[in-house]
Design a protein around this motif. Sequence first.
Motif, mmCIF file in Angstrom:
data_model
loop_
_atom_site.group_PDB
_atom_site.id
_atom_site.type_symbol
_atom_site.label_atom_id
_atom_site.label_comp_id
_atom_site.label_asym_id
_atom_site.label_seq_id
_atom_site.Cartn_x
_atom_site.Cartn_y
_atom_site.Cartn_z
ATOM 1 N N LEU A 134 0.831 -1.206 0.000
ATOM 2 C CA LEU A 134 0.000 0.000 0.000
ATOM 3 C C LEU A 134 0.867 1.258 0.000
ATOM 4 O O LEU A 134 0.554 2.243 -0.668
ATOM 5 C CB LEU A 134 -0.934 0.006 1.216
ATOM 6 C CG LEU A 134 -2.180 -0.865 1.116
ATOM 7 C CD1 LEU A 134 -2.969 -0.799 2.427
ATOM 8 C CD2 LEU A 134 -3.069 -0.407 -0.032
ATOM 9 N N TRP A 135 1.939 1.222 0.765
ATOM 10 C CA TRP A 135 2.838 2.385 0.794
ATOM 11 C C TRP A 135 3.485 2.605 -0.569
ATOM 12 O O TRP A 135 3.474 3.721 -1.097
ATOM 13 C CB TRP A 135 3.914 2.180 1.859
ATOM 14 C CG TRP A 135 4.873 3.323 1.930
ATOM 15 C CD1 TRP A 135 4.606 4.607 2.304
ATOM 16 C CD2 TRP A 135 6.268 3.298 1.588
ATOM 17 N NE1 TRP A 135 5.746 5.376 2.227
ATOM 18 C CE2 TRP A 135 6.781 4.602 1.785
ATOM 19 C CE3 TRP A 135 7.128 2.287 1.138
ATOM 20 C CZ2 TRP A 135 8.112 4.924 1.560
ATOM 21 C CZ3 TRP A 135 8.463 2.613 0.913
ATOM 22 C CH2 TRP A 135 8.937 3.912 1.116
ATOM 23 N N LEU A 136 3.999 1.546 -1.149
ATOM 24 C CA LEU A 136 4.690 1.666 -2.431
ATOM 25 C C LEU A 136 3.759 2.099 -3.555
ATOM 26 O O LEU A 136 4.136 2.919 -4.407
ATOM 27 C CB LEU A 136 5.346 0.331 -2.797
ATOM 28 C CG LEU A 136 6.594 -0.056 -2.010
ATOM 29 C CD1 LEU A 136 6.986 -1.495 -2.305
ATOM 30 C CD2 LEU A 136 7.752 0.884 -2.335
ATOM 31 N N THR A 137 2.547 1.559 -3.574
ATOM 32 C CA THR A 137 1.641 1.837 -4.694
ATOM 33 C C THR A 137 0.849 3.135 -4.529
ATOM 34 O O THR A 137 0.058 3.486 -5.406
ATOM 35 C CB THR A 137 0.653 0.673 -4.898
ATOM 36 O OG1 THR A 137 -0.028 0.384 -3.669
ATOM 37 C CG2 THR A 137 1.387 -0.569 -5.379
ATOM 38 N N SER A 184 -6.151 2.489 -8.975
ATOM 39 C CA SER A 184 -6.569 1.097 -8.812
ATOM 40 C C SER A 184 -5.416 0.198 -8.352
ATOM 41 O O SER A 184 -5.649 -0.919 -7.892
ATOM 42 C CB SER A 184 -7.147 0.548 -10.119
ATOM 43 O OG SER A 184 -6.122 0.300 -11.064
ATOM 44 N N TRP A 185 -4.188 0.671 -8.471
ATOM 45 C CA TRP A 185 -3.045 -0.179 -8.157
ATOM 46 C C TRP A 185 -3.041 -0.685 -6.715
ATOM 47 O O TRP A 185 -2.850 -1.887 -6.489
ATOM 48 C CB TRP A 185 -1.743 0.552 -8.478
ATOM 49 C CG TRP A 185 -1.613 0.946 -9.928
ATOM 50 C CD1 TRP A 185 -2.349 0.439 -10.985
ATOM 51 C CD2 TRP A 185 -0.727 1.910 -10.482
ATOM 52 N NE1 TRP A 185 -1.965 1.040 -12.154
ATOM 53 C CE2 TRP A 185 -0.971 1.959 -11.891
ATOM 54 C CE3 TRP A 185 0.240 2.751 -9.958
ATOM 55 C CZ2 TRP A 185 -0.271 2.801 -12.735
ATOM 56 C CZ3 TRP A 185 0.951 3.605 -10.792
ATOM 57 C CH2 TRP A 185 0.694 3.622 -12.174
ATOM 58 N N PRO A 186 -3.214 0.186 -5.700
ATOM 59 C CA PRO A 186 -3.209 -0.334 -4.327
ATOM 60 C C PRO A 186 -4.340 -1.311 -4.057
ATOM 61 O O PRO A 186 -4.168 -2.266 -3.299
ATOM 62 C CB PRO A 186 -3.330 0.931 -3.462
ATOM 63 C CG PRO A 186 -3.823 1.994 -4.357
ATOM 64 C CD PRO A 186 -3.324 1.659 -5.717
ATOM 65 N N LEU A 187 -5.499 -1.100 -4.675
ATOM 66 C CA LEU A 187 -6.625 -2.007 -4.477
ATOM 67 C C LEU A 187 -6.365 -3.355 -5.154
ATOM 68 O O LEU A 187 -6.720 -4.408 -4.625
ATOM 69 C CB LEU A 187 -7.907 -1.396 -5.039
ATOM 70 C CG LEU A 187 -8.329 -0.035 -4.481
ATOM 71 C CD1 LEU A 187 -9.620 0.428 -5.129
ATOM 72 C CD2 LEU A 187 -8.497 -0.105 -2.981
ATOM 73 N N ARG A 188 -5.749 -3.304 -6.320
ATOM 74 C CA ARG A 188 -5.507 -4.533 -7.082
ATOM 75 C C ARG A 188 -4.532 -5.458 -6.377
ATOM 76 O O ARG A 188 -4.708 -6.691 -6.386
ATOM 77 C CB ARG A 188 -4.982 -4.186 -8.482
ATOM 78 C CG ARG A 188 -4.828 -5.381 -9.399
ATOM 79 C CD ARG A 188 -6.166 -6.029 -9.661
ATOM 80 N NE ARG A 188 -6.035 -7.234 -10.489
ATOM 81 C CZ ARG A 188 -5.756 -8.436 -10.000
ATOM 82 N NH1 ARG A 188 -5.592 -8.601 -8.695
ATOM 83 N NH2 ARG A 188 -5.668 -9.476 -10.798
ATOM 84 N N LEU A 221 5.225 0.267 -11.827
ATOM 85 C CA LEU A 221 4.452 1.386 -12.366
ATOM 86 C C LEU A 221 4.380 2.538 -11.372
ATOM 87 O O LEU A 221 4.512 3.706 -11.742
ATOM 88 C CB LEU A 221 3.047 0.915 -12.737
ATOM 89 C CG LEU A 221 2.900 0.065 -13.995
ATOM 90 C CD1 LEU A 221 1.506 -0.531 -14.082
ATOM 91 C CD2 LEU A 221 3.202 0.903 -15.240
ATOM 92 N N SER A 222 4.166 2.201 -10.096
ATOM 93 C CA SER A 222 4.054 3.236 -9.075
ATOM 94 C C SER A 222 5.366 3.991 -8.888
ATOM 95 O O SER A 222 5.378 5.221 -8.775
ATOM 96 C CB SER A 222 3.623 2.609 -7.741
ATOM 97 O OG SER A 222 3.483 3.590 -6.746
ATOM 98 N N ILE A 223 6.475 3.265 -8.862
ATOM 99 C CA ILE A 223 7.781 3.913 -8.674
ATOM 100 C C ILE A 223 8.129 4.800 -9.865
ATOM 101 O O ILE A 223 8.615 5.929 -9.695
ATOM 102 C CB ILE A 223 8.869 2.844 -8.446
ATOM 103 C CG1 ILE A 223 8.654 2.155 -7.095
ATOM 104 C CG2 ILE A 223 10.261 3.481 -8.499
ATOM 105 C CD1 ILE A 223 9.590 1.000 -6.843
#
Length: 242
Positions: A134-137, A184-188, A221-223
């Motif tokens: 969750l932190w990373l995304t 949507s990334w953290p949820l996925r 993707l997040s980074i």
Amino acid sequence: MIRYMQAEHLTSKRTFTRKLVVLIPLLNTAFSFLLNAAYIMIGTFNWWSVIFMPLMIALLCGLSIKKEKKSANDRAVYSLPASLRNIWLSKIGVISLYSLASQIVFLALMFLMGLVMPGFAGVQPKGVEASALLWLTTLWEIPLCLLIARQFGFTAVILVNILAAFIFGIAPASGSFWRLSPWSWPLRVMSPVLGIHPNGLPLPENSVLLSGHVIIPAILLSIILFMGLSILSALPFSKGGR
């Protein structure tokens, strides 16, 4: 850069900003417990990723910019013999650390609940993994929210990030185009780790959402987005907001 971050951290001393790091995880845990104590582990992580993390990031960024604008409408910042670019990047860095600290507080609360609630699993390895993901995304939200707060104000950044988390988070997260919506990334990534659907319901054992192949792409993707937005958002600030 470390000195810039130390200076930025000191400016939040005795302010409400630091209290948010504890208050938001506490509110999230209490909210999930009141809604459904039987599924508090799943519920807490779901509400944390859907509402409370976007809210906390937006509040941290909004308060940072609001504090700065109170200093003679930024003139105090621009008059400093320092790199404006580094000042902006230090804001992003400090808020990133505050976000990480909130995850640690969140896990500590879960651990304490495991001590006082019979039958509650408390902190498990999957919980630690979920918090790290969750932190990373959500890192990319920080430079974006700082930019929105600076351009449109405190209220705007709260509304934008919360509404975007709902509209562009929940629905796309369960579809094949989840990569196109950063919210949507953290949820996925919660689906394969905790076995929960982006809408908060437990997943059946044969669900395709349980596949862990989405985790690495979501992190990368997040980074990449975090680094890109950090660099791009620093440009207008380094030019005096023009």
